[in-house]
Design an enzyme around this catalytic site. Structure first.
Site, mmCIF file in Angstrom:
data_model
loop_
_atom_site.group_PDB
_atom_site.id
_atom_site.type_symbol
_atom_site.label_atom_id
_atom_site.label_comp_id
_atom_site.label_asym_id
_atom_site.label_seq_id
_atom_site.Cartn_x
_atom_site.Cartn_y
_atom_site.Cartn_z
ATOM 1 N N ASP A 109 52.065 51.112 31.726
ATOM 2 C CA ASP A 109 52.666 52.060 32.391
ATOM 3 C C ASP A 109 53.571 52.921 31.343
ATOM 4 O OD1 ASP A 109 55.376 50.486 33.625
ATOM 5 O OD2 ASP A 109 54.509 49.993 31.954
ATOM 6 N N ASP A 139 54.803 48.509 26.273
ATOM 7 C CA ASP A 139 53.418 48.772 26.601
ATOM 8 C C ASP A 139 52.704 48.936 25.189
ATOM 9 O OD1 ASP A 139 54.848 49.634 29.015
ATOM 10 O OD2 ASP A 139 52.996 48.862 29.534
ATOM 11 N N ASN A 142 56.923 53.265 34.283
ATOM 12 C CA ASN A 142 57.849 53.514 33.422
ATOM 13 C C ASN A 142 58.243 55.098 33.460
ATOM 14 O OD1 ASN A 142 58.980 51.088 32.731
ATOM 15 N ND2 ASN A 142 57.040 50.926 31.109
ATOM 16 N N THR A 163 50.332 45.172 32.325
ATOM 17 C CA THR A 163 51.622 45.470 31.714
ATOM 18 C C THR A 163 52.327 46.467 32.557
ATOM 19 O OG1 THR A 163 51.093 47.091 29.977
ATOM 20 C CG2 THR A 163 50.793 44.717 29.390
ATOM 21 N N PHE A 202 60.552 44.587 37.846
ATOM 22 C CA PHE A 202 60.230 46.280 37.876
ATOM 23 C C PHE A 202 58.581 46.564 38.093
ATOM 24 C CE2 PHE A 202 60.599 50.477 36.718
ATOM 25 C CZ PHE A 202 59.167 51.184 36.381
ATOM 26 N N ASN A 203 57.777 45.799 37.321
ATOM 27 C CA ASN A 203 56.286 46.044 37.734
ATOM 28 C C ASN A 203 55.950 45.720 38.998
ATOM 29 O OD1 ASN A 203 55.917 46.954 35.244
ATOM 30 N ND2 ASN A 203 55.151 45.178 34.479
ATOM 31 N N HIS A 236 58.508 42.138 26.397
ATOM 32 C CA HIS A 236 57.832 41.643 27.854
ATOM 33 C C HIS A 236 56.230 41.812 27.934
ATOM 34 C CE1 HIS A 236 61.571 41.999 30.312
ATOM 35 N NE2 HIS A 236 61.740 43.390 29.813
ATOM 36 N N ASP A 237 55.731 43.163 27.434
ATOM 37 C CA ASP A 237 54.397 43.306 27.517
ATOM 38 C C ASP A 237 53.692 42.480 26.103
ATOM 39 O OD1 ASP A 237 54.804 46.739 28.761
ATOM 40 O OD2 ASP A 237 54.852 44.548 29.732
HETATM 41 O O1 RIB Z 1 59.902 44.340 33.808
HETATM 42 C C1 RIB Z 1 59.252 44.773 32.652
HETATM 43 C C2 RIB Z 1 58.199 45.217 32.810
HETATM 44 O O2 RIB Z 1 58.576 46.755 33.437
HETATM 45 C C3 RIB Z 1 57.437 45.904 31.386
HETATM 46 O O3 RIB Z 1 56.101 45.961 31.654
HETATM 47 C C4 RIB Z 1 57.985 47.246 31.163
HETATM 48 O O4 RIB Z 1 57.371 48.223 30.453
HETATM 49 C C5 RIB Z 1 58.152 47.753 32.604
HETATM 50 O O5 RIB Z 1 57.009 48.369 32.740
HETATM 51 CA CA CA Z 2 54.921 47.917 30.927
#
Ligand code: RIB
Ligand code: CA
Length: 303
Positions: free
Chosen positions: A2, A7, A31, A117, A163-164, A233-234
């Site tokens: 995203d 990412d 995002n 991701t 978030f995702n 994270h990703d």
């Molecule tokens: O919560 C973190 C995730 O949300 C990551 O993938 C970041 O890029 C957003 O997409």
């Molecule tokens: Ca992401």
């Protein structure tokens, strides 16, 4: 993906890792809007001179909700407002679902891993429209969720939701219930402080004059200056496929909440000491720990 900073770093890692072959990327609304997410994926594919890897523009909004954005963290362009030049490469004319379906249909049984991701909108839509492709998927790796298996396993979009998943909980529910092997790399491990990028790591990236390092320096600058650290994270989800020896997974049953007034988007892990058939939710391999060697591995691959 995203279209965020992490990412892009995850895609650099994937494309620079001979252990895996990247067939293609689907951009998804998250995002940043899906068009921007596709541009950001194309920037990385072009940077690393990989025009053989297709980039498809996926769904522009979640299955059943309005999109939420992360401009405040990733910038309006998704890459730290780094004003990078527009890529010359264009997305494939195929839809994301057709591009994924074609890749999967031409693959052998259980040959393809799908690493997510961003919100799971594209994947959920594929599983609904083309259920026959499920047999070609070896496993799904999701950067997403918060499971309470470490003290860091709390939400980042709400007190309980990541978030995702929160961006498209209906899509997440479809993927978690799809009966395809699912590995999750959640906030429980991605936000472990020792695994985050800190200033001295950034200084090492900045010192290296490689094209990937220079790109990473530009997109990380705003965040490192503002927060002094950056959460990978990703890249951590991608590295789970490349260096599995650095990862510990535990089986757990998980349900995705889609209706809670305060808990929508929560990945509800049933960790009670009950018999298997008394537990709630679908079986998930949940990442419970990542070796500190992950960060060194990531930095080495970035150079
Ligand atoms: O919560 C973190 C995730 O949300 C990551 O993938 C970041 O890029 C957003 O997409
Ligand atoms: Ca992401």
């Amino acid at each position: 993906m995203d279209g965020g900073i992490d990412d892009a770093l995850a895609l650099i890692l994937a494309l620079r890792s001979p252990e895996i072959e990247v067939a293609g990327i689907t951009a998804v609304s998250g995002n940043v809007p899906v068009e921007q997410a596709a541009i950001n994926a194309l920037r990385v594919v072009e940077l690393l001179e990989r025009p053989d890897v297709w980039v498809a523009e996926g769904l522009a909004r979640p299955l059943a909700r309005d999109p939420i954005r992360a401009f405040n963290f990733h910038g309006r362009d998704g890459l730290g407002d780094s004003n990078l030049p527009q890529p010359k490469l264009r997305p494939t004319a195929k839809t994301a679902l057709n591009a994924m379906s074609e890749t999967l249909t031409s693959a052998k049984k259980h040959e393809v891993t799908i690493i997510c991701t961003g919100p799971l909108t594209n994947l959920a839509s594929l599983l609904i429209e083309s259920p026959h492709v499920k047999s070609r998927i070896e496993e799904i790796v999701v950067m997403g969720g918060a499971y309470g298996i470490t003290k860091y396993g709390v939400g980042n979009e709400t007190p309980v939701a990541e978030f995702n998943i929160y961006s498209d909980p209906e899509a997440a529910k479809i993927v978690f219930e799809a009966e395809i092997r699912l590995k999750t790399v959640g906030l429980d491990v991605t936000t472990i402080p020792q695994l985050e990028l800190v200033k001295r790591d950034y200084a090492r990236i900045k010192k290296s004059r490689g094209k990937a390092s220079m790109f990473a320096t530009r997109i990380l600058e705003t965040n490192i200056r503002a927060h002094g650290r950056f959460t990978l994270h990703d890249p951590m989800a991608v590295a789970a496929k490349i260096r599995p020896s650095l990862y510990k997974f535990s089986d757990c049953r998980v349900t995705v909440e889609t209706k809670g007034e305060y808990t929508t988007g929560m990945t509800v892990a049933d960790r009670r000491d009950l018999k298997e058939d008394q537990l709630q939710g679908r079986p998930v391999m949940m990442c419970s720990d990542v070796d500190p060697g992950f960060k060194r591995f990531f930095l080495d691959r970035l150079n």
